[in-house]
Each structure stands twice: as structure tokens, then as C-alpha cells.
Design an enzyme around this catalytic site. Sequence first.
Site: not given
Ligand code: NAD
Length: 494
Positions: A190, A299
Site C-alpha cells: 500500500k 527520517c
Molecule cells: P503517515 O505516517 O501518516 O503515512 C505513511 C503511510 O501510512 C501512507 O501510506 C499512509 O496512507 C498510511 N497510513 C496513514 N494512516 C494509516 C492508518 N490509520 N492505517 C494504515 N495506514 C495508514 O505520514 P503523513 O501523515 O503523510 O506524514 C506525517 C508526518 O509523518 C510527517 O510530517 C513526518 O514527520 C512523518 N513521516 C515520517 C516518515 C518516516 O520515514 N519516518 C515518513 C513519512 C512521514
Amino acid sequence: MPEPHAQGDFAPERRMLIGGELVGSSDGAEFDNLNPATEQVLGQVADGTKADMDRAIASARHAFDESPWSTDRALRRRCLEQLQEAIEAEREQLRAELVAEAGAPVAVTYLAQLDWPLADAFRWPAKMIDEFPWERQLSDGDLMGVTSKRLVRKEPVGVVGAIVPWNFPFEVTANKLGPILAMGNTVVLKPAPDTPWNATRIGRLIAERTDIPAGVVNVVTSSDHLVGEVLTLDPRVDMISFTGSTATGRRIMERGAATLKKVFLELGGKSAMIVCDDADLATVLPTAGAVCMHAGQGCALQTRVLLPRSRYAEGVEILTAVMQNIPYGDPTDPTVLSGPQISALQRDRVQGHIDRAVEQGARLVLGGGRPAHLPTGYYIEPTLFADVDSSMAIAQEEVFGPVLAVIPYEDDDDAVRIANDSAYGLSGGVFSGSHDRAMAIANRMRTGSVGVNGGLWYGADSPYGGYKSSGAGRQNGIEGLEQYCETKALGWSA
Ligand code: NAD
């Protein structure tokens, strides 16, 4: 450096892969894929529904239970080698696609965004299928008068839900798929809604260019996070492999608790670079500019620089020059290090972190907002804060933008204390004129990886992950392979 493909010249795939077929969504809906540098719609991709996710899970379950995938190691090895070759053959299209949909600077695609992971992401796990210790003989047991031969056996976990973020989408996808598949699991992938095409491309290549049986890999794109959440709730899914924010990781753990999902979580970070008083600041501090790589959306980036008080003013002066000279802007420009944030929402979040740092009394040395000369695209200027105290939000929270916080310290113990004064524990760095001193500090840092005097630990064979709120489990390395396995102990009377 070869010329990257021009935007639009990379034949994106809008269909998902479910049960071995390339399909649109069950209700025919699609959503837009935006270029964050131009704010233009690049094209569309299938907007998968919960019904599509249900079918993908059923396909993965069936392929695990009924196909030879989980037991036929020779088949898996051949298929992973085919996949490696197929992706390599479309490397330049994939590069252009990542620049367009992720806003990844083309220069960074020659590093961790594409070429580093592609080098080994499928090749190394394929090789490890033959070398992995699938079985381990124990000494004979003797309990209740029964002498037993004993064996420990590794078996695949089953169906894995792989949930990927938008920041390094291909890197994360490849480093999930390689080990998951090598160990004999099946998967529902996903991707993040912001960066779907690199994943649908892999789906198409699997369908068209490999012998991977139908249902072993499914790719479901959706604009709705709750479609991904189905993976965490469905009892047919054995494990979730998630990379993304700590908040979502926590939610996935909570949702997965009902069916006792195994979870691998690779989450946020607030990594520190400790610079010792005997380090050559003019050589060392320019590497801190890496915080701006891909607009700080990484990250493991070292977002805190810890400078000895005795050399603090000198250090801040050098860092100012470094951050002033970060090439940022159009990600198709090969000289650029820092492109746009992925979305307007993400840009606004970063701006919120910057504003709060100013309110809390951090000294804004450079940047701090949207660049006037880049009115289009979700840009933030390279930003430097000095005189940061470890208790401030800018020292504690993951910003995910091109923002560096400089914190003074008194001595090595104080530096280690500040570095470890974090809910996160993902990565870090240390620089000293003395290798032994640097290693001693590295060993005291409560993080999953440390770069010592500029050394790099990255590789398909190197375990990557976090302590504390940075996650659970490891991506890559033997540890990464093991986590996609169950362990069975066998005993039989001799
Ligand atoms: P997120 O972690 O919410 O999203 C990452 C993935 O998780 C996406 O594929 C999303 O569709 C999925 N997802 C979201 N909610 C979910 C749920 N309830 N169940 C299953 N899958 C779900 O990231 P975001 O909201 O796009 O970004 C928010 C913050 O996260 C950013 O500001 C950043 O600080 C952090 N971030 C960190 C990383 C990392 O690699 N550590 C990567 C992306 C974002």
C-alpha cells in the site's frame, strides 16, 4: 550523469495489481498525482476501495496457502532476480517518475532515493535464500526420561501488509519487498497516496516480466488512509511492515492488537550529530548540510548538531555559511539538493514547527519561511536555528523539513546526555579527531545506527531501524530477514 527523462516521458502505470491482474478500482474511481514542484496534476491512478483491499488480501492469503511460493526457494530466487533485472531496465523512467511525483532532487536519485537501494534490494535477499540459516540443530534433550533430537526451523510469517510513506517511496518499497518475498511471504503493498506510481510500476513489472505467481504481490493504491487500515484489522493478514510517522505507527499497533499482528515499525527520528572539540570543523560541518537533502524529508537525517561550547561561535559561523549555500529549488536541476515539501499540508506543518521554535526563543539565524523567488511549489528555505535548548520543541519533534537546530554542550558526557534526550532513537553521527573517542561516544548513543567520522552504514545487508519511539524491528540485514519469519521448534524421540 545521464540526462534524466523529461517529465511525462516515463509511461506511468495507473492500474493496481490484484490477484495477478492489472486492474482499475472496483468503482472505477481515480485520484490525481501531483507534482509538488509545479503544483500541476501529473496524471491519475486507481483509487482503490475497501472492496479492492479485501480482494487483494484474499489473493495474498490464497497465494500463501495454495501456491508453491512459500516452499519453493529456487522459484523465489529466480523471481527476485527477474524483478531486479526488470526494474533495472526501467531505471531511468523510474528516476524521472520519482523526481516528478516525490519532488526528489535528481541528484538524490543517484543516492538513497533510487540507485543505492536498487543496487542490491532484490539481489541480496535472492542470494540470501541459499545462505540463510533456515534450520539449526540443537543438542539432544533429555526430559522425563525421553531423549529427543531437536531442531529449530524458520518459516515465512504468511501474508504481510506493507505500508509505505512518500518520502523515499522506492527505497522503502524495495527494502520491504525483497526480504518479504525472499523469506517466502506474500504481500499487499500500500503506497502513500502522494507517491503511487513507483509502486504501480513495480506491480506492472511483476505481472509482465517475472514468474511471481498470481497473488504473491498485490499493489493497492488509494487516496483514503482507511483503505490501508483494513490491512491492520483483517485476520487474514499476519504481519504489518510499516514505515512512516510515529503517530500512524502507534495507531497501527493499536489497530493490530485485536488480531495480535506482528509489526515491524520504522518511524520518525530526531538524530543528533555530535561534533567533538578536537574535530576539524571546517571539514566536518559541511556534512551537516545533508539535513536539507530532499528538503529534509528523511527520517534518519541529522537534524540536531551538538557543538562544544568552547568552539560554539566558530561552529555556528561555519554552519551559517553551509546552510546559506545549499542549492535548493527545481528538483530536475542536477545541482539541487533540496526540492519542495511533498504537499501544501506538509509545507504548512514545517512552517508551524519553525514558528513555534521562534516563539520558544530559539535564535533564527537563516531562512524561516517560503522563498520569495519560488512562488510555485511547496518550498521552504534552508533554515538554521542556534542557541537551541534540548527542551524546546525544535529539539524534540520531527520537523521533516530543511531545518537544522544547533545545541551547545559542555563535555562528552553532556553531549551524550543531550543526544539521548529524545523520545526517538533512529540514527546519529559523531565526529572526533580520535577514532577511539568517537567510537566510545557512538557506543553510548541510544540509536539504531551511528555514522562515525563520516562513515556510512547503509546497505541491503545492514540492519536499519530505531530504538525507543523510532520503531520496532529492523529493515534489511539478517535481522531484517528474520523478522519476516516465524520460528518453529521441533523435537522427536531419538
Ligand atoms: P503517515 O505516517 O501518516 O503515512 C505513511 C503511510 O501510512 C501512507 O501510506 C499512509 O496512507 C498510511 N497510513 C496513514 N494512516 C494509516 C492508518 N490509520 N492505517 C494504515 N495506514 C495508514 O505520514 P503523513 O501523515 O503523510 O506524514 C506525517 C508526518 O509523518 C510527517 O510530517 C513526518 O514527520 C512523518 N513521516 C515520517 C516518515 C518516516 O520515514 N519516518 C515518513 C513519512 C512521514
